[in-house]
Motif scaffolding. Structure first.
Motif, PDB file in Angstrom:
ATOM      1  N   GLN A 215      23.167   3.622 -60.701  1.00 26.72           N
ATOM      2  CA  GLN A 215      23.978   3.828 -59.495  1.00 26.72           C
ATOM      3  C   GLN A 215      23.226   3.391 -58.245  1.00 26.72           C
ATOM      4  N   ILE A 216      21.909   3.610 -58.191  1.00 30.76           N
ATOM      5  CA  ILE A 216      21.129   3.166 -57.029  1.00 30.76           C
ATOM      6  C   ILE A 216      21.149   1.649 -56.928  1.00 30.76           C
ATOM      7  N   GLU A 217      20.980   0.972 -58.054  1.00 27.78           N
ATOM      8  CA  GLU A 217      21.030  -0.495 -58.048  1.00 27.78           C
ATOM      9  C   GLU A 217      22.399  -1.005 -57.623  1.00 27.78           C
ATOM     10  N   THR A 218      23.453  -0.313 -58.048  1.00 25.42           N
ATOM     11  CA  THR A 218      24.799  -0.690 -57.613  1.00 25.42           C
ATOM     12  C   THR A 218      24.954  -0.510 -56.109  1.00 25.42           C
ATOM     13  N   HIS A 219      24.407   0.582 -55.588  1.00 21.97           N
ATOM     14  CA  HIS A 219      24.483   0.834 -54.143  1.00 21.97           C
ATOM     15  C   HIS A 219      23.724  -0.234 -53.360  1.00 21.97           C
ATOM     16  N   ILE A 220      22.538  -0.616 -53.831  1.00 21.70           N
ATOM     17  CA  ILE A 220      21.764  -1.649 -53.141  1.00 21.70           C
ATOM     18  C   ILE A 220      22.501  -2.980 -53.178  1.00 21.70           C
ATOM     19  N   ALA A 221      23.089  -3.308 -54.336  1.00 19.54           N
ATOM     20  CA  ALA A 221      23.819  -4.572 -54.449  1.00 19.54           C
ATOM     21  C   ALA A 221      25.038  -4.612 -53.538  1.00 19.54           C
ATOM     22  N   SER A 222      25.687  -3.470 -53.341  1.00 20.47           N
ATOM     23  CA  SER A 222      26.870  -3.440 -52.470  1.00 20.47           C
ATOM     24  C   SER A 222      26.512  -3.646 -51.005  1.00 20.47           C
ATOM     25  N   LEU A 223      25.269  -3.301 -50.629  1.00 24.81           N
ATOM     26  CA  LEU A 223      24.847  -3.458 -49.234  1.00 24.81           C
ATOM     27  C   LEU A 223      24.323  -4.856 -48.940  1.00 24.81           C
ATOM     28  N   ASN A 224      23.799  -5.527 -49.961  1.00 28.24           N
ATOM     29  CA  ASN A 224      23.206  -6.843 -49.758  1.00 28.24           C
ATOM     30  C   ASN A 224      24.305  -7.893 -49.675  1.00 28.24           C
ATOM     31  N   LYS A 225      24.701  -8.226 -48.478  1.00 32.94           N
ATOM     32  CA  LYS A 225      25.787  -9.181 -48.258  1.00 32.94           C
ATOM     33  C   LYS A 225      25.269 -10.579 -47.969  1.00 32.94           C
ATOM     34  N   GLY A 226      23.990 -10.822 -48.266  1.00 34.19           N
ATOM     35  CA  GLY A 226      23.429 -12.136 -48.021  1.00 34.19           C
ATOM     36  C   GLY A 226      23.080 -12.329 -46.559  1.00 34.19           C
ATOM     37  N   LEU A 227      23.039 -13.573 -46.157  1.00 27.12           N
ATOM     38  CA  LEU A 227      22.684 -13.900 -44.778  1.00 27.12           C
ATOM     39  C   LEU A 227      23.851 -13.577 -43.848  1.00 27.12           C
ATOM     40  N   GLN A 228      23.609 -12.694 -42.902  1.00 27.92           N
ATOM     41  CA  GLN A 228      24.609 -12.348 -41.892  1.00 27.92           C
ATOM     42  C   GLN A 228      24.094 -12.842 -40.539  1.00 27.92           C
ATOM     43  N   LEU A 229      24.435 -14.081 -40.207  1.00 25.52           N
ATOM     44  CA  LEU A 229      23.928 -14.673 -38.970  1.00 25.52           C
ATOM     45  C   LEU A 229      24.844 -14.346 -37.804  1.00 25.52           C
ATOM     46  N   ALA A 352      14.895  -5.866 -39.198  1.00 28.32           N
ATOM     47  CA  ALA A 352      16.201  -5.775 -39.857  1.00 28.32           C
ATOM     48  C   ALA A 352      16.112  -4.712 -40.939  1.00 28.32           C
ATOM     49  N   CYS A 353      17.264  -4.176 -41.298  1.00 19.42           N
ATOM     50  CA  CYS A 353      17.313  -3.142 -42.329  1.00 19.42           C
ATOM     51  C   CYS A 353      16.890  -3.720 -43.673  1.00 19.42           C
ATOM     52  N   LEU A 354      16.096  -2.967 -44.413  1.00 20.19           N
ATOM     53  CA  LEU A 354      15.602  -3.414 -45.705  1.00 20.19           C
ATOM     54  C   LEU A 354      16.741  -3.648 -46.690  1.00 20.19           C
ATOM     55  N   LEU A 355      17.824  -2.894 -46.584  1.00 24.02           N
ATOM     56  CA  LEU A 355      18.892  -2.947 -47.574  1.00 24.02           C
ATOM     57  C   LEU A 355      20.012  -3.901 -47.185  1.00 24.02           C
ATOM     58  N   CYS A 356      20.541  -3.759 -45.968  1.00 27.49           N
ATOM     59  CA  CYS A 356      21.699  -4.579 -45.578  1.00 27.49           C
ATOM     60  C   CYS A 356      21.320  -5.849 -44.837  1.00 27.49           C
ATOM     61  N   GLY A 357      20.102  -5.910 -44.281  1.00 27.05           N
ATOM     62  CA  GLY A 357      19.664  -7.100 -43.575  1.00 27.05           C
ATOM     63  C   GLY A 357      20.156  -7.215 -42.156  1.00 27.05           C
ATOM     64  N   GLN A 447      20.119   4.733 -41.403  1.00 26.79           N
ATOM     65  CA  GLN A 447      20.374   6.015 -42.056  1.00 26.79           C
ATOM     66  C   GLN A 447      21.607   5.952 -42.952  1.00 26.79           C
ATOM     67  N   ILE A 448      22.628   5.230 -42.533  1.00 21.85           N
ATOM     68  CA  ILE A 448      23.846   5.159 -43.339  1.00 21.85           C
ATOM     69  C   ILE A 448      23.589   4.356 -44.606  1.00 21.85           C
ATOM     70  N   CYS A 449      22.748   3.310 -44.530  1.00 23.10           N
ATOM     71  CA  CYS A 449      22.412   2.542 -45.731  1.00 23.10           C
ATOM     72  C   CYS A 449      21.545   3.370 -46.673  1.00 23.10           C
ATOM     73  N   GLY A 587      28.780   4.310 -56.426  1.00 21.57           N
ATOM     74  CA  GLY A 587      27.956   5.490 -56.574  1.00 21.57           C
ATOM     75  C   GLY A 587      28.030   6.472 -55.434  1.00 21.57           C
ATOM     76  N   VAL A 588      28.812   6.161 -54.379  1.00 20.10           N
ATOM     77  CA  VAL A 588      28.900   7.015 -53.197  1.00 20.10           C
ATOM     78  C   VAL A 588      30.321   7.558 -53.093  1.00 20.10           C
ATOM     79  N   ASP A 589      30.467   8.864 -52.890  1.00 21.29           N
ATOM     80  CA  ASP A 589      31.778   9.461 -52.664  1.00 21.29           C
ATOM     81  C   ASP A 589      32.195   9.228 -51.217  1.00 21.29           C
ATOM     82  N   VAL A 590      33.235   8.438 -51.028  1.00 23.44           N
ATOM     83  CA  VAL A 590      33.672   8.016 -49.691  1.00 23.44           C
ATOM     84  C   VAL A 590      34.991   8.702 -49.358  1.00 23.44           C
ATOM     85  N   VAL A 591      35.093   9.266 -48.156  1.00 26.86           N
ATOM     86  CA  VAL A 591      36.337   9.873 -47.692  1.00 26.86           C
ATOM     87  C   VAL A 591      37.320   8.763 -47.326  1.00 26.86           C
ATOM     88  N   LEU A 592      38.492   8.782 -47.930  1.00 31.07           N
ATOM     89  CA  LEU A 592      39.481   7.734 -47.697  1.00 31.07           C
ATOM     90  C   LEU A 592      40.748   8.241 -47.023  1.00 31.07           C
TER      91      LEU A 592
END
Length: 887
Positions: A215-229, A352-357, A447-449, A587-592
């Motif tokens: 689940q942690i790896e899934t969370h990290i992959a969901s945040l890594n959106k590549g290069l955000q210029l 830059a953030c370690l996770l989302c960049g 903090q949110i990441c 892996g994160v419970d999100v309020v929808l």
């Protein structure tokens, strides 16, 4: 205000007397002198280090023992300290000096503990706390480019550092000297808090500990959106590559669109469906039409692919396009290597953030409402000036502030202020997401990441490990599963109502997904397993009731006074309930989704008896798949109405009123691409839900408040349900107020029926908006036999027509479809209230659906009625006990 805000405000402010940027001007004025002092300290320290390396005894105070946590290798090879600029300098901060926490104008050099949510490099040792020159054995080191927490040797425990005579600790112009108490250190008039060096427990302040490694790896992959210029950098980098292509010896062929007429290519558009050229790409770049590198890359490839598709292989143009494409692929690959290297460097050094960049995440701008008399609850426009008082709780727009009298005491809810005490501000604030530092790799993360809860880390002494370090530790220790027992959405308390709704929604959801899969099998010819994989949910759905409390709604004074002769109630009691829908995304419970309902049981007097009011609902479109949103939200409302009608509630009231632009009911920060439904779309959404309720035998007749209450001339305002937050309580009060103040008169015929901009529904404190009444029409009153104000109270008591009811009906008649009333199929429902359209009745008969209620017969004995009331009261009492126990 934060130091970042002060500096940014200083660069824009033109007022030389502005109190906000005053400290920056003072700091700039003192910066040259302090820099000279710091340079002298640095030179003396370097001389002392050189003397130490040459074996000469240093001159100066006795050595200071290093604090726990210092690095031995640095003690053996001491290096000269690189002093940062003093706290008072007015130079703008670099990108690593970011923070969203409010700090005073004079930065207070407080050593933060690991895990403290501050910006990188916000803490810097002040001159007064620097190690004096000539000190031996101090583990000094240069300040690295990577942001890290200050070394604990700056603040040895239980040993005050010696002061440098050249830099007095409290020598701040305009500030009194503070007497130093034993064990207390000062710098620039601020107390220095020692860094906490005690044991740091790893507490459950982050949801990462609740996840497995997968689940942690899934969370990290969901945040890594590549290069955000950013747009400007994207434009610059892409133009560099594009200019090389356009200046190539073959570039002239592809720099302009193909003209089939001039070149004699009549079938060009039959072969090439999406024409593209380098000149068009350049115009798109200059107009900021591209939002990602992939879009730019795709259009360049499309340009050369089109040429290679239309021209035969081996032709001149084909070879040119192939050569240009190869050149572009090489240049684009080099560009990506360069950008990836810059991105990795940013993540390493904390820019830059370690996770989302991303470098920074901004919150939605706050919305302020005016508390003035002229425009109560009116929103203060963005980038306009306003005034604040009462600990930033009350606000006045520019116009309302000018209307305040000098020296007049303004009475507010909990405080009293005067006009001269109000502070002027500009509504241009932006708040940035806070940061947290990993105690293992010392990288910085949003903090949110990081899913870090800074509110639980109040003492700033808990240890924090980022997701990447957590994975490494788990793999080394062989613990792939979660290490925390922090409750997730599934662990929240359950109630009978939440269980009923959740089970119903999950059952219907499985049935619906099965139908969608079978439909895909028939239409697209895929296997059932493939179809099920294509329509599966992106995460488990959890529904919980998070609020259940008894409230009282007091009837307003004018309404109570006008209808006191009919013994109109002074208050109505009801139970407020709130439901929240979560989905587990990566892996994160999100309020929808959130829903507020008010329940008026059988103990309430008329007109609120056995009525439920759907007060507010709100959602964000993060559900996966997004196409399931309407289905699931409809099923939640359907199951709720089914539940309350089983408990003996007879009517459901819905006001279909979307929020105004920029306003939100529950979830205040929505995605930018999420649209707010219009009135007609929202009404249709509710009606579709109620039609499904009719098909299932949950709801009978569906009507509106106007047809139900206002079409009968014998009714007065006491028959209309009095609900908290509804349109009617506020509007009735306004009409009665106009009557009492004599605001009546004939409407001007020339402007009759025309709408003004100001006549649109405005949001009010008491509710969500509506059209204010604009006086009474005397001719209409005469024609209807209603007397004028002043004599009307007597005619009302004598049984005359209530013109308050008439005026209210005139107001809501154009928007009557927005006030929906549904009769529930409960045990005591009347037969006339269960009438449904013919197609609904045919559907029930076709599906063998019968209404689960027993209509009340005329010859029913009083004893049977009493027995039913006792059973319903006992059931209601038991349900409330369960809800209170769950809370």
């Amino acid at each position: 205000v934060s130091s970042r805000y002060v500096l940014s405000h200083y660069h824009r402010c033109k007022d030389v007397r502005c109190p906000v940027c005053g400290p920056v001007r003072e700091a700039i004025h003192r910066s040259h002198e302090k820099q000279k002092q710091m340079q002298a300290l640095k030179q003396r320290h370097q001389q002392a280090v050189q003397q130490t390396q040459q074996g000469q005894p240093p001159q100066g105070p006795p050595p200071i023992q290093p604090a726990p946590g210092s690095i031995p290798s640095q003690q053996q090879q001491p290096q000269p300290l690189q002093y940062p600029p003093p706290p008072g300098t007015g130079e703008p901060p670099n990108k690593r000096q970011r923070t969203s926490m409010p700090v005073p104008y004079q930065p207070q050099p407080v050593a933060p503990a690991p895990g403290q949510p501050i910006a990188p490099n916000q803490f810097q040792p002040s001159p007064s706390t620097a190690v004096p020159p000539g000190t031996v054995g101090v583990p000094s080191q240069p300040i690295p480019s990577q942001p890290q927490m200050s070394n604990s040797a700056y603040f040895p425990q239980q040993q005050p550092l010696p002061q440098q005579p050249a830099v007095p600790s409290a020598a701040v112009p305009g500030k009194p000297m503070i007497a130093a108490a034993p064990g207390v250190k000062f710098a620039n008039g601020q107390i220095i808090t020692p860094k906490f060096t005690g044991p740091k427990p790893q507490e459950d302040h982050t949801l990462i500990n609740c996840f497995s490694i997968e689940q942690i790896e899934t969370h990290i992959a969901s945040l890594n959106k590549g290069l955000q210029l950013p747009p400007q950098k994207l434009k610059t980098k892409c133009l560099e590559v594009l200019k090389v292509l356009q200046s190539h010896q073959h570039g002239w062929v592809f720099n302009s669109p193909v003209d089939p007429i001039e070149l004699g290519l009549p079938d060009y558009f039959e072969v090439i469906k999406k024409p593209m050229d380098l000149g068009t790409i350049r115009k798109k770049l200059e107009n900021n039409c591209y939002h990602s590198l992939e879009e730019f890359e795709g259009h360049v490839h499309l340009t050369f692919d089109n040429a290679m598709l239309y021209n035969p292989e081996g032709s001149v143009v084909y070879n040119m396009a192939k050569e240009m494409k190869t050149k572009f692929e090489q240049d684009y690959e080099n560009l990506m290597k360069q950008l990836n290297a810059e991105e990795d460097a940013k993540r390493r050094n904390g820019e830059a953030c370690l996770l989302c960049g991303c470098e920074k995440l901004l919150f939605e701008p706050p919305v302020f409402y005016c508390n003035g008399m002229n425009c109560p609850s009116k929103r203060i426009r963005r980038n306009s000036y306003y005034y604040v008082g009462g600990n930033n709780q009350y606000h006045w727009c520019q116009q309302c502030f000018q209307d305040l009298k000098e020296g007049q005491l303004i009475e507010l809810g909990d405080i009293s202020v005067r006009k001269e005490q109000l502070m002027k501000k500009k509504n241009d604030e932006t708040h940035e997401e806070s940061w947290v530092q990993c105690d293992r790799c010392e990288r910085w993360i949003h903090q949110i990441c990081a899913l870090f809860n800074t509110r639980q880390n109040k003492d700033q002494r808990s240890e924090y490990a980022c997701p990447r370090c957590t994975i490494e530790e788990r793999k080394k220790s062989g613990r792939p599963e979660a290490t925390s027992s922090t409750p997730m959405a599934e662990d929240l308390q359950r109630t009978k109502l939440s269980e009923f709704i959740e089970n119903h929604v999950r059952t219907k959801m499985d049935e619906h997904l099965k139908e969608l899969a079978e439909e895909k099998v028939q239409k697209e010819g895929m296997t059932l397993e493939q179809a099920q994989e294509a329509v599966h949910m992106g995460g488990a759905i959890t529904i919980r009731q998070v609020t259940s409390m008894d409230r009282k709604l007091e009837v307003r004074e004018r309404m109570k006074k006008r209808y006191a002769f009919k013994n109109y109630p002074e208050e109505f009691t009801y139970r407020c309930k709130c439901f929240i829908v979560f989905q587990n995304l990566d892996g994160v419970d999100v309020v929808l989704f959130g829903l507020y309902v008010y329940e008026h049981d059988e103990k309430n007097p008329s007109p609120n008896k056995r009525a439920v009011y759907v007060s507010y609902l709100d959602s964000v479109h993060y559900m996966r798949p997004r196409s399931m949103r309407t289905f699931i939200y409809h099923e939640i409302l359907i199951s709720y109405l089914d539940y309350v009608r089983r408990r003996g509630f007879s009517t459901a009231h819905i006001w279909a009123c979307p929020p105004l632009k920029g306003d939100d009911y529950i979830l205040y920060a929505k995605p930018e691409d999420q649209k707010t439904p219009k009135d007609d779309r929202l009404r249709a959404w509710y009606i579709d839900m109620l039609v499904e309720c009719q098909k299932r035998g949950i709801v009978g007749k569906v009507t509106n408040m106007y047809d139900l209450y206002f079409s009968n001339k014998e009714n007065d305002a006491t028959v209309v349900p009095y609900m908290d937050g509804d349109y009617f309580p506020a509007e009735v009060e306004n009409i009665i107020k106009d009557i009492e103040e004599g605001k009546t008169g004939k409407k001007s015929g020339g402007k009759e029926g025309k709408k003004k901009k100001g006549d649109k529904k405005q949001k009010k404190k008491s509710g969500r908006g509506g059209t204010r009444s604009s006086g009474l029409d005397e001719d209409a009153l005469k024609a209807s036999g209603v007397q004028f104000p002043g004599n009307d109270q007597k005619s009302l008591e004598e049984g005359g027509r209530d013109y308050v009811m008439m005026k209210l009906g005139e107001t809501i008649q154009p928007m009557k479809e927005s006030f929906i009333v549904a009769f529930l199929a409960w045990k005591g429902a009347k037969k006339e209230d269960m009438v449904v359209p013919k197609d609904i009745q045919e559907y029930r008969e076709k599906k063998n659906i019968t209404i689960e209620f027993e209509p009340e017969s005329k010859d029913q004995t009083g004893e049977t009625k009493q027995t039913q009331k006792e059973e319903q009261a006992a059931e209601t009492k038991q349900t409330r006990k369960e809800e209170q126990a769950a809370e």
